[in-house]
Design a protein around this motif. Structure first.
Motif, PDB file in Angstrom:
ATOM      1  N   ASP A 129      11.640  10.607  -9.854  1.00 49.89           N
ATOM      2  CA  ASP A 129      12.832   9.776  -9.661  1.00 49.89           C
ATOM      3  C   ASP A 129      12.560   8.645  -8.679  1.00 49.89           C
ATOM      4  O   ASP A 129      13.443   8.259  -7.900  1.00 49.89           O
ATOM      5  CB  ASP A 129      14.010  10.633  -9.164  1.00 49.89           C
ATOM      6  N   ALA A 130      11.343   8.113  -8.709  1.00 51.75           N
ATOM      7  CA  ALA A 130      10.941   7.083  -7.739  1.00 51.75           C
ATOM      8  C   ALA A 130       9.963   6.087  -8.345  1.00 51.75           C
ATOM      9  O   ALA A 130       9.137   5.517  -7.638  1.00 51.75           O
ATOM     10  CB  ALA A 130      10.317   7.759  -6.514  1.00 51.75           C
ATOM     11  N   THR A 131      10.094   5.849  -9.645  1.00 54.85           N
ATOM     12  CA  THR A 131       9.089   5.045 -10.354  1.00 54.85           C
ATOM     13  C   THR A 131       8.926   3.642  -9.775  1.00 54.85           C
ATOM     14  O   THR A 131       7.805   3.183  -9.524  1.00 54.85           O
ATOM     15  CB  THR A 131       9.457   4.946 -11.853  1.00 54.85           C
ATOM     16  N   GLU A 132      10.027   2.966  -9.551  1.00 50.98           N
ATOM     17  CA  GLU A 132       9.957   1.571  -9.096  1.00 50.98           C
ATOM     18  C   GLU A 132       9.239   1.461  -7.762  1.00 50.98           C
ATOM     19  O   GLU A 132       8.352   0.608  -7.576  1.00 50.98           O
ATOM     20  CB  GLU A 132      11.368   0.982  -8.989  1.00 50.98           C
ATOM     21  N   ASP A 133       9.596   2.318  -6.807  1.00 51.33           N
ATOM     22  CA  ASP A 133       8.959   2.271  -5.491  1.00 51.33           C
ATOM     23  C   ASP A 133       7.501   2.715  -5.569  1.00 51.33           C
ATOM     24  O   ASP A 133       6.644   2.177  -4.850  1.00 51.33           O
ATOM     25  CB  ASP A 133       9.722   3.148  -4.497  1.00 51.33           C
ATOM     26  N   THR A 134       7.210   3.693  -6.411  1.00 49.97           N
ATOM     27  CA  THR A 134       5.825   4.156  -6.553  1.00 49.97           C
ATOM     28  C   THR A 134       4.935   3.023  -7.047  1.00 49.97           C
ATOM     29  O   THR A 134       3.866   2.766  -6.476  1.00 49.97           O
ATOM     30  CB  THR A 134       5.738   5.345  -7.532  1.00 49.97           C
ATOM     31  N   ILE A 135       5.363   2.362  -8.090  1.00 43.95           N
ATOM     32  CA  ILE A 135       4.572   1.260  -8.643  1.00 43.95           C
ATOM     33  C   ILE A 135       4.415   0.143  -7.619  1.00 43.95           C
ATOM     34  O   ILE A 135       3.325  -0.413  -7.437  1.00 43.95           O
ATOM     35  CB  ILE A 135       5.220   0.730  -9.940  1.00 43.95           C
ATOM     36  N   SER A 136       5.501  -0.171  -6.929  1.00 49.36           N
ATOM     37  CA  SER A 136       5.472  -1.252  -5.939  1.00 49.36           C
ATOM     38  C   SER A 136       4.461  -0.974  -4.837  1.00 49.36           C
ATOM     39  O   SER A 136       3.673  -1.852  -4.452  1.00 49.36           O
ATOM     40  CB  SER A 136       6.865  -1.438  -5.335  1.00 49.36           C
ATOM     41  N   ILE A 137       4.446   0.260  -4.331  1.00 49.50           N
ATOM     42  CA  ILE A 137       3.515   0.605  -3.249  1.00 49.50           C
ATOM     43  C   ILE A 137       2.087   0.674  -3.761  1.00 49.50           C
ATOM     44  O   ILE A 137       1.151   0.203  -3.099  1.00 49.50           O
ATOM     45  CB  ILE A 137       3.941   1.926  -2.574  1.00 49.50           C
TER      46      ILE A 137
END
Length: 250
Positions: A129-137
């Motif tokens: 439930d954290a795809t956007e932040d995972t990709i960004s980091i």
């Protein structure tokens, strides 16, 4: 075949010798276990020293974010320097139970990605439930590559990860009747896939409800072969090559 991600602990298995023996008898040549808490890292490293077929990745799971101190990160770095680990993980972000400690999770994630970059090691990524932040980091660390463990996202998300140099970990969920993971497998193809169990969790059908084990990797391979209309031998050969290359397995 190689189980690229599982957890082996005396807490979950009464007889670790038997678990490993059954895996080898099922055609599993190598098993990568993940130590992702302070305690499980120590146990995983000890287990690996006793079996030539066992490899280890170590790192602090995002669920540990509230507990990990600067000293713990220093200890992790010493363990990376002292033991023949094959990767850092599982690390990442998990917002499933809320975002109260989101900044701590992100900080811990970045600190461990810095270690991966420093020691030229692949990472095993946990993202829930954290795809956007995972990709960004991950985009902040373009030289770091790895495995998106236990992938359950969309075709589009899988393709983004692959374009960044990551492999996609496919486990028992692909065998579940209500799973749409087959669409991802169809889209990305065998050259971007790693086999994993995430044992003792996510046991593939028809054994759902029982404790998972590396011995069930052939069931996952069989399902992938069926989806892609290729032989199980081809699944075995290519995923083994994928894992060997990513984790620099000897």
């Amino acid at each position: 075949m190689i189980d690229t991600h599982c957890h082996i602990s005396i807490e979950d298995y009464d007889d670790i010798d038997l678990v490993i023996k059954e895996a080898l008898e099922s055609g599993i040549s190598k098993i990568i276990i993940s130590g992702c808490t302070k305690e499980s890292i120590v146990e995983s490293l000890k287990i690996s020293s006793n079996y030539s077929c066992i490899y280890v990745t170590i790192g602090y799971h995002p669920s540990e974010a509230d507990l990990i101190t600067t000293d713990d990160l220093l200890l992790l770095e010493k363990q990376i320097q002292s033991f023949p680990i094959v990767g850092i993980g599982e690390i990442g972000l998990d917002y499933h139970y809320g975002k109260e400690n989101i900044n701590k999770q992100k900080n811990l994630f970045r600190k461990q990605l810095e270690l991966a970059e420093k020691y030229h090691l692949p990472v095993v990524i946990h993202s829930r439930d954290a795809t956007e932040d995972t990709i960004s980091i991950l985009k902040e660390f373009p030289n770091v590559k790895g495995d998106i463990h236990c992938f359950s996202g969309s075709k589009e998300t899988a393709k983004i990860y692959i374009s960044m140099g990551y492999m996609i970990g496919i486990g028992g969920v692909v065998t579940f009747k209500n799973s749409n993971l087959y669409k991802v497998v169809e889209e990305i193809g065998i050259h971007s896939i790693l086999l994993e169990t995430d044992a003792p969790y996510l046991t593939p059908s028809p054994y759902r409800g029982t404790i998972n084990s590396s011995k069930y990797i052939p069931l996952i391979a069989e399902k992938i072969a069926d989806i892609l209309n290729i032989s199980i031998q081809e699944v075995s050969d290519i995923t083994t090559e994928n894992a060997t290359r990513l984790f620099d397995l000897k």
